[in-house]
Design an enzyme around this catalytic site. Sequence first.
Site, PDB file in Angstrom:
ATOM      1  N   GLY A 274       0.847  -1.198   0.000  1.00  0.00           N
ATOM      2  CA  GLY A 274       0.000   0.000   0.000  1.00  0.00           C
ATOM      3  C   GLY A 274       0.878   1.241   0.000  1.00  0.00           C
TER       4      GLY A 274
ATOM      5  N   GLY B 139      -0.226  -5.014   0.560  1.00  0.00           N
ATOM      6  CA  GLY B 139      -1.434  -4.727  -0.207  1.00  0.00           C
ATOM      7  C   GLY B 139      -1.564  -5.536  -1.490  1.00  0.00           C
TER       8      GLY B 139
ATOM      9  N   GLU C   4       5.373  -6.494   7.513  1.00  0.00           N
ATOM     10  CA  GLU C   4       4.815  -5.385   8.292  1.00  0.00           C
ATOM     11  C   GLU C   4       5.364  -5.222   9.698  1.00  0.00           C
ATOM     12  OE1 GLU C   4       2.077  -6.191   4.958  1.00  0.00           O
ATOM     13  OE2 GLU C   4       3.097  -7.450   6.399  1.00  0.00           O
TER      14      GLU C   4
ATOM     15  N   ASP D 205      -1.665  -7.266   7.554  1.00  0.00           N
ATOM     16  CA  ASP D 205      -3.106  -7.039   7.436  1.00  0.00           C
ATOM     17  C   ASP D 205      -3.666  -7.583   6.120  1.00  0.00           C
ATOM     18  OD1 ASP D 205      -1.829  -5.052   5.937  1.00  0.00           O
ATOM     19  OD2 ASP D 205      -3.286  -3.506   6.437  1.00  0.00           O
TER      20      ASP D 205
END
Length: 375
Positions: free
Chosen positions: A87, A135, A158, A166
């Site tokens: 992301g 992402g 992450e 996530d």
Amino acid sequence: RLKALNRLQVILQHLKMSKQTDSTAEVLLEKKGGAGIITLNRPKALNALNLSMIQQIYPQIKAWEQDPETFLIIIKGAGGKAFCAGGDIRAITEAGKVGDKLSQDFFRGEYRLNNAVGTCKKPYVALIDGITMGGGVGVSIHGHFRVATEKTLFAMPETAIGLFPDVGGGYFLPRLSGKIGYYLALTGCRLKGRDVLKAGIATHFVESEKLPALEKDLIALKSPSKEKIADLLNSYHMKCTVDQEKEFVLDEHMEKINSLFSANSMEEIIKKLKQDGSPFAMKQLETINKMSPTSLKLTLRQLREGASMSLQDVLRMEYRLSQACMKGHDFYEGVRAVLIDKDQSPKWKPAALEEVSDEFVDNCFKPLGNDDLKL
């Protein structure tokens, strides 16, 4: 009435799409034959997802899902280096610092998109050629088919930036065989090429240079069912001999991974690694010691809880965690150290696992009332 309305929507979508195919757009949305094709088109940024891309892709998947003339959806990245490296973390960091609502809107939009991929009624084929992280994993892993190549580089890194794996990581990671998912999540370990298939992240493996031909064949399929698509992917997969003989990179360590990463707490995992003392265990210990202690604790609990949750419940849980991270210290510090100043020496607060209280962790998982993610 409804049929006419739907038809109108489809026509409008097509008009909008013909406008979308100019090569400067950040995401290209095209219809070829019976296939809807999504091309992530920010090669200079390794096709990292930003909010405007998410806001274009989501309604398009929903429209194609309703369109009787669309039989499958293909997603790929432009530029040859990355499918999607994650992301747009920098934008989120800037927004989070000043309390801009992008730090809510981005995660909300991204997780809704992940859910759209996971619930998509049309066969969804992700060509994960090149770097596929964060992402990028979220817009591929939840679909029916994921085609890796010798250039695929997968990671969920992450914990190194004060975040947690996530985009539905709490759903797919604990469902990988043994404790592979826990190992990948906590250490950010990178898998390359055929190993991405062997870990259970990809469903097929094809040479990178064969992807244009594969795509052409997918588009040419007459009213393709999931079975027909699977047959076509299998035929390419069977013909691919690249690294066929190579053993899975984690094979020799699987026994250790399964025992060391089955502990109930981070402190216990650390203790087990120290007791084991093997070169492999020591290397993992060294890696884990660099990660955000807060992130490690959130991640372990995220995976343990996510193992028995639906994808929707996992995404709701992860949205709560994302907002907790936006209010904390480590995410901004991690992004500074890894992406901005690149000194690779983040100063985590708290600095030790023992200082991350259970009460603090519990709070991160608490419902947000009206602000909870709605799917």
